[in-house]
Each structure stands twice: as structure tokens, then as C-alpha cells.
Write an enzyme that holds these catalytic residues in place. Structure first.
Site, PDB file in Angstrom:
ATOM      1  N   HIS A  74      36.870  46.677  43.579  1.00 27.85           N
ATOM      2  CA  HIS A  74      36.913  45.595  42.610  1.00 27.85           C
ATOM      3  C   HIS A  74      38.367  45.180  42.400  1.00 27.85           C
ATOM      4  CE1 HIS A  74      32.825  44.806  41.462  1.00 27.85           C
ATOM      5  NE2 HIS A  74      32.569  46.087  41.233  1.00 27.85           N
ATOM      6  N   ASP A 125      40.598  38.640  41.859  1.00 26.19           N
ATOM      7  CA  ASP A 125      39.411  37.842  42.182  1.00 26.19           C
ATOM      8  C   ASP A 125      39.709  36.351  42.281  1.00 26.19           C
ATOM      9  OD1 ASP A 125      37.768  40.012  42.332  1.00 26.19           O
ATOM     10  OD2 ASP A 125      36.794  39.721  40.408  1.00 26.19           O
TER      11      ASP A 125
END
Length: 381
Positions: free
Chosen positions: A135, A165
Site C-alpha cells: 500500500h 497513490d
């Protein structure tokens, strides 16, 4: 319900994008493309998936949702038929997954040699970690970015998932897709865009690499842009709010000192930094955030309040630019950037998974939609 192509008003109007739904940076990239006018069709798993926020998920705005069972050969063939008339495909699965589904680059480019095939991953398509889970914080940590974030010498601090992200991920995917799309229109040949968060985050870190090469940054909270200098830092106000001070240049520093009514030591003397910081902190603590905002409003002192999202939307400058909008009462960022001739506008709100299967597939030219729904290869919610 009916759905029509070509409703976008931005510079990408007429560009067709097939999105194989994922989470995080992939949807954000497709939101950007849809905001800019592209016709994006979002293909979601008919069985659902992780982090399904339905019609509340703003990352899914501006495009219809089609639910397909990609384990069904008829559903896979449907995606390939969509690809035949598409300009771009975006997927965010682990390396090799779309190949196993029969929707990898080779299969799609065989149907459409001009296709831009955008791949969004954390680690990239190859390398020792390519198939490992991860992540945002994992990617920016390994890319050498997280180590320098924050002003706490004892530990780094991560800014939610903005740097990885959306900064190093979706932004670079969109850059790559648009560059490849332009090249495809010049050459007639498509290609694969391998957008890895580790690559994009490292690229974002170019200034930190510059400072490190110059020997300027010696540790967290010691550099010119991370709180190491008292004229580039956060200060608490009397009511518990905070103000940002970014008076890097001498003329801005002079303006800050004048408006704050501070007579400070020579800031070019490193030994004076602690005294300068203490004096600034004490001065800001004397008034509320609102009071200080009024003092510095419109000046060149490079001072601005730290606002919540709701407060930001109501700020006179942000309101004048309509940086935030609230269609249907839902506060959200407006499309960005802005264009003089082909301005982007918001189109449809986020859809629940599979809510637009019939209408969107029909609009994209799939002529056997009812048969697909009857067989279970497609699901209309």
C-alpha cells in the site's frame, strides 16, 4: 435509463477509455480522464470487491458502472469488443492477472493496435517485489520518500495516501497515458504504459535529491522546506488553529516581519534561528487564526491559515474560483486543470456497481446485452 457518449466538454471529449475497476490510484486516474471529457466505461466485478463505497465514492464520478463476470468467456469477449473501439484501457491489477483473464496487452492490442494500455501498480510490472502486496506507505518508504516526511526527528509521518497513490501513482499514469495517446495518434501504434508508484514517487522526490546532493538536507525537519527553517513552518494561534509561514525570499520575509510587527535578528546567522522561531511562535499565539488571516490577507508575506476541507471551500478565494463544488449537495473538488477553449465540467455522479450495465454497453455498441444479462455474464443492478 439511457446513456450517450460524447457528453464531456473537456479537451478529451471523444476519447474512449475502458477501465478495469480497481482501488485507489486507478479510479483516481480514470476520474481525471472523465473530468477532462473522456468517455470512460468502468467495468466492475459482478461479485463486488474490497472498498466498494457505491454511489458515495467520488473517485468513481463521471462514468457509468458495468458489472461483468470476468470468469465467463462471454464477459471477457465483451471487454475485448469494447477495446476494439477504445483509445485507452486502464487496469490496476497485480502483474499477470489480466493476462490470465485473457485481457492482457497482447490480447487487447491484437484487437486494437492503436490502443494505449495503462497499467497501475505499486511496485511495477517487474522486479523482485512485482507480485507482492503493498500500500501507499510501503511504496513511498522503499522509494526513499517517506524517510524525509514530517518535522519529527524521531519518526517520519505519512500524509495519508496523497504522495504515493495519487501523487506518484494516478498522476503519473495519466501523464503516461496522455503522452502515449499523442504518440499513437502520430504513429498509429499503441503501447503499454507501466506506471509504478515507486517510480512516480521517486520522480516527485527530485528536489529532495537535489538538496541531498548539495548537502543541504541533513535529516528530518532540518531542510529549508521541511520545517528546518523558522520562516518555513507551521505556528499555532491563540484559538488552537494553525498558520503556515512560507517567507523564503528576503522580500517576503521583510513583509512578514512588518505585518507581524516583529523586530527579529538577522536570519542569515544560523545561530539566531532558535530565537527567531521562539519569537514567531510567541507572536502567533497572541491572536486567533481568524485575526491573523485578516492581518496577512492579500499580502506578499506568504502566510495562510490551515483550513479544513469545508472551511477551504468557503474561503473567498477558493469560492471565487469554484475550486470546490457541491452538485446534489455533495462537496467535492471541481475538475482540474482549467482550459480556455474546452473547459471541463462535471457530468454524472458516482454509480452503484452495475447500475449502468445495460445502458452503457448499448451506448458502446454491444448488441447482445440482453443475452449477456440473461446468461449472467453481465449483471444489471
Amino acid at each position: 435509463m439511457t446513456y450517450e457518449l460524447g457528453q464531456g466538454t473537456g479537451p478529451l471529449r471523444g476519447v474512449r477509455v475502458v477501465e478495469l475497476a480497481g482501488i485507489g490510484p486507478g479510479p483516481h486516474a480514470c476520474m481525471l480522464l472523465a473530468d477532462l471529457g473522456a468517455d470512460v466505461i468502468r467495468v466492475e466485478r459482478s461479485s463486488g470487491g474490497t472498498f466498494d463505497f457505491g454511489s458515495a465514492d467520488l473517485l468513481n464520478r463521471g462514468r457509468p458502472s458495468v458489472a461483468l463476470d470476468l470468469k465467463d468467456p462471454a464477459a471477457v469477449e465483451t471487454v475485448l469488443r469494447l477495446v476494439e473501439t477504445a483509445d485507452v484501457l486502464v487496469e490496476g491489477m497485480r502483474p499477470g492477472v489480466t493476462e490470465r483473464l485473457g485481457l492482457g496487452p497482447d490480447a487487447c492490442l491484437a484487437r486494437n493496435p492503436r490502443l494505449v494500455y495503462g497499467r497501475m501498480t505499486g511496485w511495477g510490472q517487474e522486479g523482485p517485489l512485482a507480485h507482492a502486496a503493498g500500500h501507499d506507505m510501503n511504496y513511498i518508504a522503499l522509494a526513499g520518500v517517506l524517510h524525509g516526511l514530517g518535522q519529527d526527528p524521531s519518526r517520519p509521518h505519512f500524509p495519508t495516501n496523497l504522495v504515493g497513490d495519487f501523487g506518484g501513482g494516478s498522476t503519473y499514469l495519466v501523464i503516461g497515458v496522455l503522452a502515449a495517446l499523442l504518440q499513437a495518434r502520430l504513429s498509429g501504434e499503441g503501447q503499454v504504459v507501466d506506471a509504478a508508484i515507486v517510480d512516480g514517487a521517486a520522480h516527485l522526490n527530485a528536489m529532495a535529491a537535489t538538496f541531498a546532493g548539495m548537502g543541504v538536507a541533513g535529516g528530518r525537519g532540518t531542510g529549508p522546506l521541511d520545517g528546518g527553517a523558522p520562516w518555513y513552518d507551521l505556528y499555532e494561534t491563540a484559538d488552537g488553529g494553525h498558520m503556515t509561514l512560507g517567507a523564503l525570499e528576503p522580500q517576503f520575509w521583510d513583509e512578514f516581519c512588518r505585518l507581524a510587527e516583529l523586530d527579529l535578528p538577522d536570519r542569515n546567522d544560523p545561530a539566531q534561528a532558535p530565537a527567531i522561531r521562539e519569537a514567531i511562535a510567541a507572536r502567533f499565539a497572541e491572536r486567533t487564526q481568524e485575526e491573523w488571516t485578516a492581518v496577512f490577507d492579500g499580502s506578499d508575506a506568504c502566510v495562510a491559515p490551515v483550513l479544513t476541507l469545508t472551511e477551504a471551500a468557503a474561503h473567498p478565494h477558493m469560492a471565487a474560483r469554484e475550486t470546490y463544488v457541491a452538485p446534489g449537495g455533495v462537496l467535492q473538488p471541481a475538475p482540474a486543470p482549467r482550459f480556455s477553449r474546452t473547459p471541463a465540467t462535471l457530468s454524472t455522479p458516482p454509480s452503484n456497481r452495475g447500475a449502468d450495465t445495460r445502458a452503457a454497453l448499448t451506448a458502446w455498441g454491444i448488441d447482445d446485452v440482453e443475452a449477456l444479462i440473461d446468461s449472467g455474464a453481465a449483471v444489471q443492478r
